[in-house]
Design a protein around this motif. Structure first.
Motif, PDB file in Angstrom:
ATOM      1  N   HIS A  48       1.381   7.348  -2.326  1.00 54.65           N
ATOM      2  CA  HIS A  48       0.646   8.327  -1.520  1.00 54.65           C
ATOM      3  C   HIS A  48      -0.758   7.820  -1.238  1.00 54.65           C
ATOM      4  CE1 HIS A  48       3.834  10.699  -3.525  1.00 54.65           C
ATOM      5  NE2 HIS A  48       3.964  11.156  -2.292  1.00 54.65           N
ATOM      6  N   ALA A  49      -0.887   7.049  -0.160  1.00 55.43           N
ATOM      7  CA  ALA A  49      -2.186   6.476   0.208  1.00 55.43           C
ATOM      8  C   ALA A  49      -2.509   6.847   1.649  1.00 55.43           C
ATOM      9  CB  ALA A  49      -2.134   4.962   0.063  1.00 55.43           C
ATOM     10  N   HIS A  50      -3.813   6.904   1.966  1.00 55.87           N
ATOM     11  CA  HIS A  50      -4.237   7.277   3.317  1.00 55.87           C
ATOM     12  C   HIS A  50      -5.459   6.457   3.697  1.00 55.87           C
ATOM     13  CE1 HIS A  50      -2.076  11.102   2.585  1.00 55.87           C
ATOM     14  NE2 HIS A  50      -2.577  10.963   1.386  1.00 55.87           N
ATOM     15  N   TRP A  51      -5.614   6.274   4.998  1.00 60.25           N
ATOM     16  CA  TRP A  51      -6.893   5.804   5.519  1.00 60.25           C
ATOM     17  C   TRP A  51      -7.642   7.029   6.046  1.00 60.25           C
ATOM     18  CZ3 TRP A  51     -10.622   2.555   5.475  1.00 60.25           C
ATOM     19  CH2 TRP A  51     -11.589   2.616   6.489  1.00 60.25           C
ATOM     20  N   LEU A  52      -8.930   7.144   5.677  1.00 64.54           N
ATOM     21  CA  LEU A  52      -9.732   8.302   6.109  1.00 64.54           C
ATOM     22  C   LEU A  52     -10.878   7.828   6.985  1.00 64.54           C
ATOM     23  CD1 LEU A  52     -10.079  10.061   2.607  1.00 64.54           C
ATOM     24  CD2 LEU A  52      -8.400  10.582   4.395  1.00 64.54           C
ATOM     25  N   GLU A  53     -11.051   8.472   8.133  1.00 65.97           N
ATOM     26  CA  GLU A  53     -12.207   8.183   9.001  1.00 65.97           C
ATOM     27  C   GLU A  53     -13.461   8.758   8.328  1.00 65.97           C
ATOM     28  OE1 GLU A  53     -12.135   6.240  11.504  1.00 65.97           O
ATOM     29  OE2 GLU A  53      -9.958   6.047  11.675  1.00 65.97           O
ATOM     30  N   LEU A 106     -18.187   3.748   6.511  1.00 63.33           N
ATOM     31  CA  LEU A 106     -17.454   3.503   7.772  1.00 63.33           C
ATOM     32  C   LEU A 106     -15.998   3.975   7.677  1.00 63.33           C
ATOM     33  CD1 LEU A 106     -18.760  -0.045   8.780  1.00 63.33           C
ATOM     34  CD2 LEU A 106     -19.680   2.209   9.354  1.00 63.33           C
ATOM     35  N   GLY A 107     -15.636   4.571   6.564  1.00 57.41           N
ATOM     36  CA  GLY A 107     -14.274   5.037   6.336  1.00 57.41           C
ATOM     37  C   GLY A 107     -13.901   4.747   4.896  1.00 57.41           C
ATOM     38  N   ALA A 108     -12.679   5.141   4.504  1.00 57.08           N
ATOM     39  CA  ALA A 108     -12.290   4.922   3.100  1.00 57.08           C
ATOM     40  C   ALA A 108     -10.781   5.020   2.970  1.00 57.08           C
ATOM     41  CB  ALA A 108     -12.936   5.974   2.207  1.00 57.08           C
ATOM     42  N   SER A 109     -10.267   4.384   1.917  1.00 51.91           N
ATOM     43  CA  SER A 109      -8.868   4.640   1.557  1.00 51.91           C
ATOM     44  C   SER A 109      -8.862   5.701   0.463  1.00 51.91           C
ATOM     45  CB  SER A 109      -8.191   3.361   1.056  1.00 51.91           C
ATOM     46  OG  SER A 109      -8.828   2.896  -0.113  1.00 51.91           O
ATOM     47  N   LEU A 110      -7.784   6.474   0.430  1.00 47.75           N
ATOM     48  CA  LEU A 110      -7.579   7.434  -0.653  1.00 47.75           C
ATOM     49  C   LEU A 110      -6.198   7.156  -1.232  1.00 47.75           C
ATOM     50  CD1 LEU A 110      -8.004  10.056  -2.334  1.00 47.75           C
ATOM     51  CD2 LEU A 110      -7.076  11.318  -0.392  1.00 47.75           C
ATOM     52  N   ILE A 111      -6.150   6.843  -2.513  1.00 46.47           N
ATOM     53  CA  ILE A 111      -4.851   6.657  -3.173  1.00 46.47           C
ATOM     54  C   ILE A 111      -4.667   7.849  -4.108  1.00 46.47           C
ATOM     55  CG2 ILE A 111      -3.420   5.136  -4.579  1.00 46.47           C
ATOM     56  CD1 ILE A 111      -5.145   2.800  -3.569  1.00 46.47           C
ATOM     57  N   GLU A 112      -3.746   8.715  -3.719  1.00 47.83           N
ATOM     58  CA  GLU A 112      -3.596   9.989  -4.450  1.00 47.83           C
ATOM     59  C   GLU A 112      -3.024   9.813  -5.843  1.00 47.83           C
ATOM     60  OE1 GLU A 112      -1.540  13.135  -2.410  1.00 47.83           O
ATOM     61  OE2 GLU A 112      -2.298  12.450  -0.478  1.00 47.83           O
ATOM     62  N   ASP A 113      -2.205   8.763  -6.048  1.00 42.84           N
ATOM     63  CA  ASP A 113      -1.479   8.624  -7.321  1.00 42.84           C
ATOM     64  C   ASP A 113      -2.328   7.947  -8.398  1.00 42.84           C
ATOM     65  OD1 ASP A 113       0.603   9.553  -5.769  1.00 42.84           O
ATOM     66  OD2 ASP A 113       1.445   7.575  -5.408  1.00 42.84           O
ATOM     67  N   GLU A 114      -3.630   8.114  -8.364  1.00 42.08           N
ATOM     68  CA  GLU A 114      -4.506   7.494  -9.353  1.00 42.08           C
ATOM     69  C   GLU A 114      -5.484   8.546  -9.855  1.00 42.08           C
ATOM     70  OE1 GLU A 114      -6.238   4.200  -7.030  1.00 42.08           O
ATOM     71  OE2 GLU A 114      -4.856   2.900  -8.102  1.00 42.08           O
ATOM     72  N   ARG A 160      -7.767  -0.303   5.450  1.00 44.03           N
ATOM     73  CA  ARG A 160      -6.798   0.380   6.323  1.00 44.03           C
ATOM     74  C   ARG A 160      -5.418  -0.275   6.169  1.00 44.03           C
ATOM     75  NH1 ARG A 160      -7.816   3.077  11.412  1.00 44.03           N
ATOM     76  NH2 ARG A 160      -9.839   2.102  11.639  1.00 44.03           N
ATOM     77  N   GLU A 161      -5.428  -1.629   6.171  1.00 46.40           N
ATOM     78  CA  GLU A 161      -4.145  -2.342   6.016  1.00 46.40           C
ATOM     79  C   GLU A 161      -3.548  -2.091   4.631  1.00 46.40           C
ATOM     80  OE1 GLU A 161      -5.019  -6.010   9.077  1.00 46.40           O
ATOM     81  OE2 GLU A 161      -4.753  -6.465   6.945  1.00 46.40           O
ATOM     82  N   ARG A 162      -4.400  -2.070   3.645  1.00 52.98           N
ATOM     83  CA  ARG A 162      -3.939  -1.854   2.266  1.00 52.98           C
ATOM     84  C   ARG A 162      -3.282  -0.471   2.144  1.00 52.98           C
ATOM     85  NH1 ARG A 162      -2.235  -3.291  -2.673  1.00 52.98           N
ATOM     86  NH2 ARG A 162      -3.432  -2.427  -4.370  1.00 52.98           N
ATOM     87  N   GLY A 205      -6.695  11.374  -7.351  1.00 51.26           N
ATOM     88  CA  GLY A 205      -6.920  10.348  -6.334  1.00 51.26           C
ATOM     89  C   GLY A 205      -8.188   9.551  -6.546  1.00 51.26           C
ATOM     90  N   ILE A 206      -8.173   8.325  -6.004  1.00 50.72           N
ATOM     91  CA  ILE A 206      -9.372   7.478  -6.003  1.00 50.72           C
ATOM     92  C   ILE A 206      -9.684   7.102  -4.561  1.00 50.72           C
ATOM     93  CG2 ILE A 206     -10.358   5.256  -6.703  1.00 50.72           C
ATOM     94  CD1 ILE A 206      -8.851   5.436  -9.300  1.00 50.72           C
ATOM     95  N   ILE A 207     -10.963   7.279  -4.220  1.00 47.58           N
ATOM     96  CA  ILE A 207     -11.443   6.929  -2.874  1.00 47.58           C
ATOM     97  C   ILE A 207     -12.125   5.573  -2.960  1.00 47.58           C
ATOM     98  CG2 ILE A 207     -13.278   7.496  -1.223  1.00 47.58           C
ATOM     99  CD1 ILE A 207     -12.577  10.445  -1.664  1.00 47.58           C
ATOM    100  N   GLU A 208     -11.802   4.676  -2.031  1.00 48.82           N
ATOM    101  CA  GLU A 208     -12.525   3.393  -1.968  1.00 48.82           C
ATOM    102  C   GLU A 208     -13.198   3.298  -0.608  1.00 48.82           C
ATOM    103  OE1 GLU A 208     -10.273  -0.083  -3.036  1.00 48.82           O
ATOM    104  OE2 GLU A 208     -12.004  -1.415  -2.694  1.00 48.82           O
ATOM    105  N   VAL A 209     -14.508   3.159  -0.624  1.00 52.13           N
ATOM    106  CA  VAL A 209     -15.318   3.271   0.590  1.00 52.13           C
ATOM    107  C   VAL A 209     -15.536   1.896   1.243  1.00 52.13           C
ATOM    108  CG1 VAL A 209     -17.638   3.879   1.417  1.00 52.13           C
ATOM    109  CG2 VAL A 209     -16.473   5.337  -0.258  1.00 52.13           C
ATOM    110  N   ALA A 210     -15.423   1.874   2.560  1.00 51.87           N
ATOM    111  CA  ALA A 210     -15.746   0.668   3.330  1.00 51.87           C
ATOM    112  C   ALA A 210     -17.147   0.816   3.917  1.00 51.87           C
ATOM    113  CB  ALA A 210     -14.738   0.482   4.463  1.00 51.87           C
ATOM    114  N   GLN A 211     -17.957  -0.251   3.752  1.00 48.78           N
ATOM    115  CA  GLN A 211     -19.311  -0.216   4.341  1.00 48.78           C
ATOM    116  C   GLN A 211     -19.510  -1.314   5.378  1.00 48.78           C
ATOM    117  OE1 GLN A 211     -22.004  -0.364   0.990  1.00 48.78           O
ATOM    118  NE2 GLN A 211     -21.875   1.831   0.625  1.00 48.78           N
TER     119      GLN A 211
END
Ligand SMILES: Cc1cc2nc3c(=O)[nH]c(=O)nc-3n(C[C@H](O)[C@H](O)[C@H](O)COP(=O)(O)OP(=O)(O)OC[C@H]3O[C@@H](n4cnc5c(N)ncnc54)[C@H](O)[C@@H]3O)c2cc1C
Length: 352
Positions: free
Chosen positions: A116-121, A137-145, A104-106, A89-95
């Protein structure tokens, strides 16, 4: 005989695939692997994060990643060299709030496409990566990467090429193509001419500079410089690939943390500018303050090969016997095995 020009991952993967199918393959490399983008690159396997293409391009990259896992397993088994493939997975952080909404929309739109993607608080992402600081402030996690150690992959490929009988010649200096008005004749390195039935131009950022190529089959490739650095990370402060505003962080199996990367049009200049690498480091420390204590291990730069539309040239040309596999820009590490299959299929179709 087939000559492949360039011993980057694209050239070596292509040579390996062709030799496995029984061809007599010769790779000629102007310098050595350390000159290539394949050595300089970061090894992100990321069809979706930081995507610059639309859904179609992302789906193409994702299917290439499926192939990748089989390819790497085969190389590891054949050579005993582990390229450390990790699809964790790759995490992309929102600041900022804008990034919160965008990511979150993505994540939602990727889920709708079966990814397999998630929004994480913030508390959820910090459970995964505790070094992330208060700016998160949160992040997306895309597991398939995930990621691969591209230098290890290069070593494995070289060994695999030798194993299947590829002849690899390095330090030739830039070779040139020899052709008449109808077809390819071979390549020339200084005073030496080597005849070939087929020649594959896998010369990366230099593919458009290859001498001897007739004007009607010349391609245009722009070198796009990227600078990176690694920090020594005695304790695992980062556990998986994390993208933060202004940088991404890749923890390597050898205990270093790779931080990338600039995107610059600077011709063929590969000098490292300390101000640029400092900028990357600052972005990393803003996201993870604990990284501020780590010492720099290495800095370097490489050249991504970009075509005019950002997509690679792969396949036959109007000159008989002349094939191109170049222009993979930011995804050439990911696309090397898929490219090798495509080129080998085209050559087999042409020669049988
Ligand atoms: C900073 C950076 C980060 C990157 N990060 C990623 C990433 O995370 N994920 C990803 O998938 N991709 C990434 N890439 C892109 C990827 O590295 C490239 O797309 C890919 O490595 C291109 O491979 P190649 O074999 O076509 O070219 P190269 O690896 O550049 O190999 C070309 C070879 O051809 C040789 N050559 C050139 N001209 C001649 C000649 N006339 N005669 C003989 N030999 C010649 C060169 O010396 C060179 O060794 C990154 C690239 C850079 C620079």
């Amino acid at each position: 005989m087939i000559i492949v020009i360039g011993a980057g991952l694209v050239g070596l993967s292509t040579a390996y695939e062709l030799a496995k199918r029984g061809a007599d393959v010769h790779v000629v490399e102007a310098y050595d692997s350390a000159a290539s983008a394949s050595w300089a690159g970061a090894g992100r396997l990321a069809p979706f994060t930081d995507s610059e293409g639309g859904n179609e391009q992302e789906d193409f990259l994702a299917s290439a990643l499926g192939l990748y896992q089989v390819f790497v397993k085969e190389l590891h088994k054949r050579t005993g060299i582990d390229p450390y493939l990790r699809i964790d997975g790759i995490i992309e952080v929102a600041q900022d709030e804008f990034a919160v909404v965008r990511l979150r929309e993505r994540a939602g739109s990727l889920v709708a496409r079966g990814i397999h993607a998630h929004w994480l608080e913030p508390d959820e992402v910090r459970r995964l990566e505790p070094s992330l600081g208060a700016a998160t402030l949160g992040a997306s996690l895309i597991e398939d990467e995930g990621q691969i150690d591209n230098r290890q992959l290069g070593q494995a490929l070289r060994a695999a090429c030798v194993d299947v009988g590829v002849k690899l010649e390095e330090q030739t200096g830039p070779v040139s193509l020899e052709a008449d008005e109808r077809r390819v004749l071979g390549v020339r390195a200084g005073a030496n001419f080597v005849a070939a039935d087929e020649v594959v131009n896998a010369a990366g950022a230099w593919a458009g500079e290859l001498r001897g190529v007739p004007a009607h089959v010349r391609i245009s490739i722009v070198p796009v410089k990227g600078q990176l650095l690694t920090l020594r990370m005695p304790v695992r402060l980062v556990t998986r690939l994390v993208s933060v505003p202004g940088a991404y962080l890749i923890p390597r199996t050898d205990g270093t943390l790779l931080i990338g990367e600039t995107v610059e049009e600077a011709g063929f200049d590969v000098r490292v500018d300390p101000a640029a690498t400092q900028h990357l480091r600052d972005a990393a420390v803003r996201a993870m303050p604990a990284l501020g204590d780590l010492a720099i291990d290495e800095t370097w730069a490489g050249l991504r090969p970009r075509s005019p539309n950002g997509r690679p040239f792969i396949g036959a040309t109007a000159l008989e016997g002349y094939f191109v596999a170049a222009g993979h820009y930011r995804n050439g590490i990911l696309l090397a095995p898929a490219t090798a299959l495509a080129v080998a299929n085209v050559i087999e179709g042409k020669t049988s």
